[in-house]
Design an enzyme around this catalytic site. Structure first.
Site, PDB file in Angstrom:
ATOM      1  N   SER A 252       0.793  -0.787  -0.253  1.00  5.75           N
ATOM      2  CA  SER A 252      -0.214  -0.264  -0.024  1.00  5.75           C
ATOM      3  C   SER A 252       0.740   1.714  -0.011  1.00  5.75           C
ATOM      4  O   SER A 252       1.805   1.477  -1.251  1.00  5.75           O
ATOM      5  CB  SER A 252      -0.358   0.199   0.778  1.00  5.75           C
TER       6      SER A 252
ATOM      7  N   HIS B 202      -8.032  -5.065  -0.774  1.00 10.76           N
ATOM      8  CA  HIS B 202      -6.539  -4.346  -1.074  1.00 10.76           C
ATOM      9  C   HIS B 202      -6.496  -5.188   0.337  1.00 10.76           C
ATOM     10  O   HIS B 202      -4.930  -4.898   0.286  1.00 10.76           O
ATOM     11  CB  HIS B 202      -6.948  -3.018   0.087  1.00 10.76           C
TER      12      HIS B 202
END
Length: 698
Positions: free
Chosen positions: A555, A670
């Site tokens: 991320s 995610h």
């Protein structure tokens, strides 16, 4: 705990950069915009080709299958702790997955049975059965139940693990969804209870109701029997704002609905909601948060100094005085030292619990209604996580763990020592590893802590994987090596068992030393994050701890190591770049990216692109650079960080002739994987990549 706005996203169609950016910004011809079409046929064909190429190389290793199988066994082990999800009166709830229940079971047991170690679980919702019945890949999202009865709940779940999901009302007594209840189709929702027949909801209500970041810009008060279209609007924000969060807290037998207006990712306004739908604003700094409600008070956490109160302080205000009479004043609750950080706050019946760090080592405090603090005994050198607190009795559950010690679940009650409820068996002999904390000095003189995990008795430099994050107040904590150190899963344990070194660095951008550890590196100061990483890498080599060195991050951490790939290829022998940002020129136009301009800056503003452009990895790739082999992983279903970042990075590197291993999981959101099998497969890929890259480079 009061829920904050989660990161969600919506995807614009790809557009030419000249149409998106002002003339003052550089006009870069991007031939790979087609890879931003998430489900585009051409894009997915390219993804499948990359996946096949990576699999052909890495899964052919003789050790791959053993790592994959062992990883899946670890991640789906039914002997895991059934950690409390919520306390619901005299019940505790849990969400459980294993090899049989890959989608998961939401279930409840009595607290008494749970404390005795003999919970008789009653399944409320079987997501595997629901997925099969509805032909969906249901992934659990969240649940909000109405106190004090806890008989009605609002459930969010998604098809495939994306941030967008559906809302359905659930009847706990019947263990069934409510027919004609509160139901909304897939969108980026936030919702909470007002009373048994009323909820607050922020969502996609149609054209013009979303912010640029893809969140709802309206909150409605929706009563049972109304259509959602007829529900009255009680708050609307500008399209330039990030979005809304809605939640409720309960104290002294009253529920207090709360609306959070997120103007930027780090600037907020809070509004209490009266029964008639009118709002009362909490008059506090926009950088502060309302983190909990306890003893009739709202608990404010300061993220910047306010008058005499330093950043990190906790303050309290009287809820009824503000809501009913418009009176507002604050009193001090707790002030951490410079070495401390308050990570979590949770209200029990009679005590307010603070999970803290002191030099990245866990502490737990319990405060009474007069703010007298007592320290709850916890194991030394551990990470402490509050799991749940409250209920009809004053009780809090917390876990404690460290790199070499698996999690143990404790229950703490007033007047008694914490009791160990459950613990995991060690998956490796803790005597075979040694853990030491070191400090590096960054370019500006700041001391950066980092943990080194090595085989016991190892001497000399070892191949090293250095993992970082560096943003969004996301502290990197020394949790059990075999499971989820920063979501690279069991790969960290595999790596150390193979005779190598794993390092977790607490570079700035997290919350390890309070909010200022994060605020020091916002926007134009972002290069300090990268400098911190390089300082740790250089210290590892100068101290004789590291031979070959790979940087790993996911991320925001993927962005950090992507910048390292282009800025310091001389320092690193490998890069593991997970679910990353890479194109900071277009990040604010992709999915939830617009919500992060408070963290990074706005590339549409020339002065801000001036510093964004200095480290944006995609723009700095060069054909003539001597880059190390890189592994990039992402997920098609990631609707937070657009998979186009990873795809375009891989495409440009491949075009330039650099070695790239690429893996994109079709499901998983995610997190990058939808279940234990997917996470184990990725962990095995990373392990073989690191083995081949770092041991060969020695």
């Amino acid at each position: 705990m009061i829920a904050a706005l989660s990161l969600a996203a919506c995807s614009p169609g790809p557009a030419t950069q000249s149409a998106q950016k002002g003339a003052s910004a550089p006009m870069m011809d991007d031939p790979y915009l087609w890879l931003e079409e998430v489900e585009g046929e051409r894009a997915l064909e390219q993804v499948k080709a990359w996946n096949a190429s990576t699999a052909a190389e890495l899964t052919a290793d003789a050790d791959f299958e053993a790592y994959r199988q062992r990883g899946e066994a670890i991640l789906s082990n039914p002997d895991r702790i059934a950690t409390p999800y919520h306390i619901m009166g005299d019940m505790v709830s849990n969400f459980w997955t294993d090899t049989k229940n890959t989608h998961g079971l939401w279930r409840v047991a009595t607290i008494d049975d749970y404390l005795a170690g003999t919970p008789a679980w009653r399944t409320l919702l079987d997501l595997d059965a629901l997925s099969e019945a509805e032909n969906k890949n249901w992934v659990w999202g969240s649940v909000t139940c109405l106190a004090p009865e806890y008989d009605r709940c609002l459930i969010r779940m998604s098809d495939g693990g994306s941030d967008a999901g559906v809302l359905r009302e659930f009847d706990v007594s019947r263990a069934a969804f409510v027919e004609d209840g509160f139901v909304v189709g897939e969108a980026k929702h936030d919702f909470t209870w007002v009373d048994a027949d009323t909820i607050l909801i922020s969502s996609d209500f149609g054209p013009g109701t979303l912010t640029q970041s893809g969140y709802g810009r309206q909150v409605k008060m929706w009563k049972r029997g109304q259509t959602l279209a007829d529900a009255p609007l009680i708050k609307e924000i500008a399209v330039e704002d990030v979005g809304f969060g809605v939640s409720y807290g309960r104290t002294r037998a009253k529920n207090y609905p709360l609306i959070t207006r997120n103007m930027t990712f780090w600037d907020y306004e809070y509004f209490h909601v009266r029964p008639d739908g009118s709002l009362v604003k909490v008059p506090m700094p926009q950088t502060a948060t309302v983190s909990e409600m306890f003893a009739g008070k709202g608990i404010i956490q300061l993220n910047a100094p306010w008058g005499a109160y330093p950043a990190g302080s906790l303050l309290a205000y009287d809820l009824d005085a503000l809501i009913e009479r418009g009176e507002f004043g604050v009193e001090p609750v707790f002030t951490p030292t410079k070495a401390q950080s308050v990570r979590q706050i949770a209200a029990g019946k009679d005590r307010l619990y603070l999970a803290m760090l002191q030099d990245v080592s866990g502490k737990l405090l319990a405060l009474d209604a007069d703010w007298r603090a007592s320290e709850v005994p916890v194991p030394d050198n551990s990470v402490v996580d509050l799991e749940a607190a409250g209920g009809t009795a004053d009780i809090a559950f917390f876990t404690a763990q460290n790199f070499a010690t698996p999690p143990t679940l404790f229950a703490t009650q007033m007047g008694a020592e914490p009791a160990a409820i459950a613990s995991l068996d060690n998956l490796f002999d803790p005597a075979t590893v040694e853990v030491k904390q070191h400090f590096a000095t960054s370019k500006d003189g700041t001391r950066i802590p980092y943990f080194v995990v090595r085989p016991k008795g190892a001497t000399g430099p070892l191949p090293t994987v250095l993992h970082v994050y560096g943003g969004f107040r996301g502290g990197q904590l020394p949790t059990y090596l075999a499971r989820h150190p920063s979501r690279i899963g069991p790969m960290a344990m595999f790596w150390v068992e193979a005779g190598n070194s794993f390092v977790l660095a607490n570079i700035r951008g997290g919350d390890e030393y309070g909010p200022e550890w994060h605020s020091q590196v916002l926007k134009e100061n972002r290069q300090k994050v990268h400098d911190d990483l390089y300082a740790v890498g250089e210290d590892l080599k100068a101290s004789g701890l590291s031979s070959t060195l790979a940087a790993s991050g996911r991320s925001n951490g993927g962005l950090v190591v992507g910048a390292a790939y282009t800025q310091r290829p001389d320092l690193f022998d490998g890069i593991i770049m997970g679910v990353p940002l890479s194109d900071m020129w277009r990040y604010d136009k992709l999915l939830a990216g617009a919500s992060w301009t408070g963290e990074y800056g706005d590339p549409d503003i020339p002065e801000e692109w001036a510093y964004l452009g200095k480290y944006s990895p995609y723009q700095h790739l060069r054909a003539d650079a001597d880059y190390p082999p890189i592994m990039i992983y992402t997920s098609t279903k990631d609707d937070r960080v657009h998979p186009g970042h990873a795809r375009k990075m891989a495409a440009r590197m491949t075009e330039q002739g650099h070695k790239v291993y690429y893996f994109e999981n079709i499901d998983g959101g995610h997190i990058g994987a939808a279940d234990a099998a997917g996470e184990a497969y990725r962990a095995a890929l990373m392990m073989i990549y690191a083995k081949d890259t770092l041991t060969t480079a020695e």
